[in-house]
Design a protein around this motif. Structure first.
Motif, mmCIF file in Angstrom:
data_model
loop_
_atom_site.group_PDB
_atom_site.id
_atom_site.type_symbol
_atom_site.label_atom_id
_atom_site.label_comp_id
_atom_site.label_asym_id
_atom_site.label_seq_id
_atom_site.Cartn_x
_atom_site.Cartn_y
_atom_site.Cartn_z
ATOM 1 N N HIS B 567 -16.991 9.778 50.461
ATOM 2 C CA HIS B 567 -16.869 10.189 51.856
ATOM 3 C C HIS B 567 -16.356 8.988 52.629
ATOM 4 O O HIS B 567 -17.116 8.046 52.902
ATOM 5 C CB HIS B 567 -18.218 10.642 52.408
ATOM 6 N N VAL B 568 -15.076 8.994 52.917
ATOM 7 C CA VAL B 568 -14.481 7.822 53.565
ATOM 8 C C VAL B 568 -13.607 8.250 54.738
ATOM 9 O O VAL B 568 -13.214 9.422 54.857
ATOM 10 C CB VAL B 568 -13.601 7.023 52.577
ATOM 11 N N ARG B 569 -13.330 7.296 55.593
ATOM 12 C CA ARG B 569 -12.434 7.510 56.726
ATOM 13 C C ARG B 569 -11.406 6.385 56.706
ATOM 14 O O ARG B 569 -11.773 5.200 56.643
ATOM 15 C CB ARG B 569 -13.261 7.467 58.010
ATOM 16 N N LEU B 570 -10.115 6.786 56.716
ATOM 17 C CA LEU B 570 -9.050 5.774 56.745
ATOM 18 C C LEU B 570 -9.025 5.146 58.134
ATOM 19 O O LEU B 570 -8.827 5.857 59.129
ATOM 20 C CB LEU B 570 -7.701 6.421 56.422
ATOM 21 N N ILE B 571 -9.235 3.840 58.223
ATOM 22 C CA ILE B 571 -9.279 3.217 59.555
ATOM 23 C C ILE B 571 -8.067 2.335 59.833
ATOM 24 O O ILE B 571 -7.834 1.961 60.967
ATOM 25 C CB ILE B 571 -10.578 2.411 59.768
ATOM 26 N N ALA B 572 -7.304 1.993 58.806
ATOM 27 C CA ALA B 572 -6.127 1.151 59.092
ATOM 28 C C ALA B 572 -5.139 1.201 57.935
ATOM 29 O O ALA B 572 -5.525 1.385 56.774
ATOM 30 C CB ALA B 572 -6.553 -0.287 59.333
ATOM 31 N N LEU B 594 -4.444 -0.048 52.577
ATOM 32 C CA LEU B 594 -5.221 1.030 53.188
ATOM 33 C C LEU B 594 -6.668 0.580 53.305
ATOM 34 O O LEU B 594 -7.280 0.155 52.311
ATOM 35 C CB LEU B 594 -5.140 2.287 52.321
ATOM 36 N N VAL B 595 -7.206 0.643 54.515
ATOM 37 C CA VAL B 595 -8.604 0.234 54.720
ATOM 38 C C VAL B 595 -9.427 1.469 55.052
ATOM 39 O O VAL B 595 -9.106 2.219 55.992
ATOM 40 C CB VAL B 595 -8.725 -0.800 55.857
ATOM 41 N N TYR B 596 -10.457 1.702 54.278
ATOM 42 C CA TYR B 596 -11.332 2.866 54.468
ATOM 43 C C TYR B 596 -12.727 2.377 54.854
ATOM 44 O O TYR B 596 -13.221 1.378 54.316
ATOM 45 C CB TYR B 596 -11.468 3.670 53.174
ATOM 46 N N ALA B 597 -13.350 3.133 55.769
ATOM 47 C CA ALA B 597 -14.778 2.909 56.055
ATOM 48 C C ALA B 597 -15.558 3.971 55.295
ATOM 49 O O ALA B 597 -15.179 5.152 55.308
ATOM 50 C CB ALA B 597 -15.042 3.014 57.552
ATOM 51 N N ILE B 598 -16.602 3.564 54.629
ATOM 52 C CA ILE B 598 -17.389 4.517 53.847
ATOM 53 C C ILE B 598 -18.453 5.132 54.741
ATOM 54 O O ILE B 598 -19.199 4.424 55.431
ATOM 55 C CB ILE B 598 -18.041 3.818 52.641
#
Lengths: 63, 602
Positions: B567-572, B594-598
């Motif tokens: 479950h991640v969100r691409l933040i940058a 690609l930077v993801y926040a978990i």
């Protein structure tokens, strides 16, 4: 010519090598030394040739 | 430039501290050669510092406040011992030297200057960024040594990295980078000293130039690599062994053992060096091969090397992890095997015979082998031709061939030939001088070939070192320099700007030295999370490592697939580029990091 041990520089180095070379050109040792010299010259020519090829290649890549 | 001017005297003080500690530790181990005695103390001091730092690291004592007093006290001892030297070295007057000897001396001085210039720049060598300097940086920040499971190379014996860590404790990463250069400089003196003992000043200068005046050595000594330490250990071991064989000095055998063990404590490759030295010792001292002599060599060797292997046995159950007896996951082990065998031109008997020719004419496949000096391969065999009846030369050549055979069947990287260079440089100098003395053609070939190779090497070395001049002289900022020299550095900058100490990022970029955020990696070769790992393994990796963010390159399909299990969100999306060649400013195509926040919810 032999590698001297310890600090006996007077019996070693290029002067000693030259002396050994002169001795090698005299008498029965002559035949034994010459193949080494010929082989050494051949190897050095081949080696430097290969290195020249490598460097030309490298310069070509840079170009 | 001001920093550089401060780093150099501190590097000098580091040498004094090695000398001081070595003088204390090896007070009873003396050889009757003042120069070798000094070098032995320096080498033993360096090995002792490495072992002390290793011990302090596991005792959670890696603080400047603990290191600097020891450093200062041993440097003071070193200075005192040096000042009170009973048998000062008496260098001959330069006025007596021949013009070409002065040229060689000038060349060596120029190379030292180029090396100092290169090492004063911020660290930008990929291997150093990944672990040679990155791991010491982690240890310094944590004030302790700990297991770094994402990089199997970090299980190698790490003596040189301990000396790099000492530089971190003394000041910063650049001071750490001086340690391998200092080891290279001590090796240079050892090469010249040994050549001087066996054949005089001309051979000494020529051997020194062959060893040190080559672009490969500039790169090697200033990139936080560890092979200069291996070269020093191998060279001093060989010289002390020579003292034992030639002058029957028992301490020579003990010291040869200490340095053989020192090599084995720097990298697994050092084990091969130690075994090679042992084999040469058996040949040279065959008439005096007693249990007592065998123990005099083996016990100190084991004592010096053992801590690293015991550490691995305790951490992984395998003292030689991961190269012998396995331990890596299947895909990482396969990747490691493939990587090790990817260098060179092949592994058949014919390929073995062609190694000398290929090192001269087609050396790129040996990983930067084209920057090796040709003089080793061209002239060292000449020494064999001329001194083929000398048992010591034959034994040395036997050792060289043994080591090259091991190198050939393991991993054919030119860097791993560096430990042979001290011995080969002396042999090559003897060969060149012998050839020059044996006839006009020989003289022309020896002089012209040597001069041309040294000139080409100097030009290449100057081009390499020149890239560091702007940042060292202050006309380029450190960040500008790193953007030009370090792959994906823009991504690292973004992570440093946008994440904090409470975060933990999992990444596949290599520039870990400059990552200020707590991090883990998937493993250099998928050591922690194999590329083919499925959803369950991926989720447990993230949970186990406490990962809050993931930063991967958009071209990394396997990792992107695994991110899809979370479950991640691409933040940058941060534009980055890889650096193919620092010297040629050759860059790979632009990519996105690609930077993801978990997300916390499952």
């Amino acid at each position: 010519m032999r590698i001297s041990g310890g600090f006996a520089r007077e019996t070693s180095g290029p002067r000693a090598a030259a002396a050994a070379g002169r001795a090698a050109d005299e008498g029965p040792r002559r035949r034994r030394i010459r193949p080494a010299y010929a082989l050494a010259v051949m190897w050095v020519v081949i080696g430097l040739g290969l290195y020249t090829f490598e460097m030309l290649n490298l310069v070509g890549v840079f170009g | 430039l001001a920093d550089c001017l401060a780093h150099v005297p501190l590097a000098g003080a580091t040498l004094l501290s090695w000398f001081g500690l070595g003088s204390i530790v090896s007070a009873r181990l003396r050889v009757d050669d003042p120069l070798l005695d000094i070098l032995n103390r320096l080498g033993i001091g360096a090995i002792t510092f490495a072992l002390l730092t290793f011990t302090a690291g596991w005792a959670r004592l890696l603080y400047p406040a603990a290191y600097i007093p020891v450093f200062a006290a041993t440097a003071l001892v070193g200075a005192t011992v040096a000042a009170r030297g009973r048998r000062p070295l008496r260098p001959s007057r330069l006025g007596c030297w021949r013009w070409w000897e002065l040229c060689l001396l000038g060349l060596l001085v120029a190379y030292v200057a180029l090396d100092v210039l290169a090492v004063c720049a911020p660290i930008s060598s990929p291997d150093a960024l990944l672990y040679h300097a990155a791991n010491p940086a982690l240890f310094e920040q944590a004030h302790r040594i700990f297991e770094v499971p994402w990089n199997s190379s970090s299980y190698e014996p790490f003596s040189v990295e301990m000396l790099v860590l000492d530089g971190f404790l003394l000041w910063d990463s650049v001071q750490g980078a001086f340690a391998p250069l200092l080891l290279a400089l001590v090796t240079l003196v050892a090469v010249m000293g040994f050549a001087d003992r066996v054949a005089g000043r001309s051979a000494a200068l020529l051997a020194g130039a062959i060893f040190f005046a080559q672009p490969f050595m500039v790169w090697e000594a200033t990139s936080v690599f560890i092979e200069s330490g291996l070269a020093l250990a191998a060279g001093l071991s060989a010289w002390n062994l020579y003292r034992f064989a030639r002058f029957h000095e028992p301490s020579g055998l003990v010291l040869a053992g200490i340095f053989a063990g020192g090599a084995a404590g720097m990298k697994y490759l050092g084990l091969i060096i130690a075994l090679t030295v042992a084999a040469v010792a058996v040949v040279l001292a065959s008439r005096r091969l007693t249990y007592r002599n065998a123990l005099a060599f083996a016990v100190p060797a084991l004592a010096v090397a053992l801590p690293w292997y015991v550490k691995n046995a305790l951490l992984t159950g395998n003292p030689f992890y991961p190269h012998v007896f396995g331990g890596l996951n299947a895909s990482a082990a396969g990747e490691l095997r493939h990587a090790m065998r990817s260098f060179g031109h092949g592994h058949s008997p014919l390929d073995f015979l062609l190694v000398p020719a290929r090192l001269l004419g087609d050396a790129k496949a040996f990983d930067a082998g084209e920057f090796l000096s040709p003089l080793f391969v061209v002239f060292a065999p000449v020494a064999l031709l001329y001194y083929r009846r000398d048992k010591r030369v034959l034994a040395l050549w036997g050792g060289v061939l043994l080591y090259v055979a091991a190198w050939f069947v393991t991993t054919q990287q030119a860097r791993f030939l560096v430990p042979l260079m001290p011995v080969l440089a002396v042999l090559a100098a003897l060969g060149a001088l012998a050839l020059a003395s044996q006839g006009r053609l020989g003289r022309v070939l020896a002089v012209a070939g040597t001069a041309a190779a040294l000139a080409v090497g100097l030009a290449a070395s100057a081009v390499y070192a020149a890239q560091f001049a702007p940042v060292v002289f202050g006309t380029e900022s450190q960040d500008e320099f790193l953007r030009e020299k370090v792959s994906n550095y823009e991504g690292v900058e973004w992570l440093n700007r946008n994440l904090g100490p409470q975060d933990r990022v999992a990444t596949d970029v290599w520039a870990l030295l400059y990552l200020q955020v707590p991090y883990t990696t998937f493993g250099t070769m998928g050591d922690l999370l194999p590329f083919n790992a499925g959803p369950q393994s991926t989720r447990s990796f993230v949970a186990r490592q406490g990962v809050t963010h993931i930063a991967i390159l958009d071209g990394d399909g396997d990792r992107r697939r695994q991110v899809g299990y979370l479950h991640v969100r691409l933040i940058a999306k941060v534009p980055v580029r890889s650096v193919q060649s620092r010297t040629r400013a050759d860059f790979g195509p632009r990519h996105d990091m690609l930077v993801y926040a978990i997300s916390q919810k499952r």
